[in-house]
Design an enzyme around this catalytic site. Structure first.
Site, short mmCIF file in Angstrom:
data_model
loop_
_atom_site.label_atom_id
_atom_site.label_comp_id
_atom_site.label_asym_id
_atom_site.label_seq_id
_atom_site.Cartn_x
_atom_site.Cartn_y
_atom_site.Cartn_z
N HIS A 64 0.83 -1.21 0.00
CA HIS A 64 0.00 0.00 0.00
C HIS A 64 0.86 1.25 0.00
O HIS A 64 2.07 1.21 0.29
CB HIS A 64 -0.95 0.01 1.19
N CYS A 66 3.45 -4.91 6.44
CA CYS A 66 3.05 -4.65 5.06
C CYS A 66 4.25 -4.25 4.22
O CYS A 66 5.34 -3.97 4.73
CB CYS A 66 2.01 -3.54 5.01
#
Length: 446
Positions: free
Chosen positions: A348, A365
């Protein structure tokens, strides 16, 4: 597939079935015209059909068989009529009459000398069935025999149905995409259900089913799918004995497309992501992975698949076991998030991370710039391989779609059927019929 000259969806054939106490203890039979005295004449052709004409509540998981004596089988037609007032078991994408007829058709396999025919698929519970068989003797004289009977209806609460599936019909997916089938009831007879699920691809592939629990079956190929092709999944579940007294009640079809080949490799040590399409690098950009201070904050290494994507997503650590009030609690608004596991891992946009390409600072992430994350979001398909290297936390096979973490040998060992399925050929390995039926028929010639 077993290389038989006939469709291998049923690999067991037999002349007679000793069914011991079941309602198809005898077969419907008939003989052709009297050929005595005719030139080259001999015994008249005789046809036998099982189940017998007039039988009621025949188990749907027993095969239809036709045998010919003194002649060869030239045609067998099996017609089913659903019980009056029956409703579809679950909503399906609209299919053309031709597609519906093809999926619901009861096809069969002949032996080499065309004297034995056995149905490939189980029958619909609670249906009226008519079998019309035709045979021909050496002089060209034909005989036709008809058997009509009814099948045992499925009991309420013991009706196996499809709860959900990935991908959906008409979706375009990446080359690593598995086929995931979720059932509404536990499946105990996994080999029979595997044998009822036929995967057909335009380009050659070899695959097999594995089970994750009793209600989820996953089909994975040995290698990634070849790109740019159609794949059809024919779930011949109607009549399949899923467990004691539990039968499938409807057939389903899933049609989807394999798109271009795109594979992303994320190097935890160099802090770089490389995206290849068709073997050529199309994008390379700096990233920042998990900081590794805890296992939860360590990005998993291994072959992941992209699962879903969100243009905007609120990431709350409470969803991965770190509740509000905990020192490590976080709640972030992120853009262009593409999921690659079920343990909270996404690629992201992270405009706040000033260490892209230099250090790993995230909670697990893959952080990227807004520009690179937007590009990845816009160019990702569900099922694209996403390979992470260099961390000491290995992706689990059941964490999201970590199915490529099993070697092909391990995957095949975990198949209930235990045989590879060549998807560019019709049929499946194994038999969808009940255990008693399997014991009564002999292997087909190869």
């Amino acid at each position: 597939m077993n290389g038989s000259a006939f469709p291998p969806s049923l690999r067991r054939m037999g002349v007679g079935l000793a069914v011991g106490g079941l309602l198809l203890a005898t077969a419907c039979s008939g003989t052709g015209a009297d050929t005595t005295g005719a030139e080259g004449g001999g015994d008249a052709v005789e046809l036998q059909i099982s189940p017998e004409d007039g039988a009621a509540e025949v188990r749907p998981d027993l095969p239809v068989t036709v045998t010919a004596t003194n002649g060869t089988i030239t045609d067998v037609k099996v017609e089913q009529t659903a019980p009056e007032g029956a409703e579809p078991a679950a909503e399906q994408p609209e299919r053309s009459p031709e597609d519906a007829a093809g999926l619901d058709a009861i096809t069969g396999s002949l032996n080499e000398d065309k004297t034995e025919w056995v149905s490939d698929w189980t029958l619909t519970p609670g249906s009226e069935v008519t079998v019309t068989a035709t045979a021909e003797d050496a002089d060209g004289e034909t005989t036709e025999v008809v058997s009509s009977f009814s099948t045992l209806p499925a009991t309420e609460g013991q009706r196996l149905e499809l709860a959900s599936n990935f991908p959906l019909s008409d979706e375009t997916v990446g080359v690593g995409m598995p086929i995931i089938v979720n059932f509404d009831l536990p499946v105990q007879n996994k080999a029979q259900v595997e044998a009822a699920m036929e995967v057909v691809s335009e380009k050659p592939a070899v695959g097999a089913w594995n089970w994750f629990g009793d209600q989820t079956a996953v089909f994975r190929t040995e290698e990634y799918w070849e790109p740019d092709q159609n794949v059809t999944v024919n779930l011949h579940l109607a009549g399949v004995p899923a467990a004691d007294g539990v039968y499938g009640v409807e057939n389903y079809q899933i049609d989807f497309q394999i798109g271009r080949e795109q594979i992303t490799t994320v190097d935890n040590d160099t802090h770089q992501a490389v995206v290849e399409s068709g073997g050529e690098t199309v994008r390379e950009f700096p990233i920042s992975n998990g900081n590794g201070s805890t296992r939860a904050y360590t990005t998993t290494s291994g072959v992941h698949l992209t699962m879903e994507k969100y243009q905007h997503l609120v990431m709350d650590s409470a969803t991965v076991g770190i509740p509000e009030g905990h020192p490590d609690y976080y709640k972030l608004d992120v853009d262009y998030a593409v999921r690659f596991s079920n343990s909270g891992e996404f690629l992201h946009a992270a405009p706040w991370n000033g260490s892209l390409g230099q250090a790993n600072l995230s909670h697990g992430c893959t952080n990227a710039s807004t520009e690179d994350a937007r590009w990845f979001y816009e160019n990702s398909l569900m099922g694209d391989p996403y390979v992470v290297t260099g961390t000491d936390r290995e992706l689990e096979v059941d964490n999201g779609w970590g199915y490529w973490q099993r070697s092909w040998d391990e995957w095949l060992e975990n198949s209930a059927v235990g045989e590879p399925d060549a998807t560019d050929e019709p049929g499946t390995p194994g038999s969808p019929f009940g255990a008693e039926a399997d014991a009564q028929v002999s292997p087909a010639a190869s």
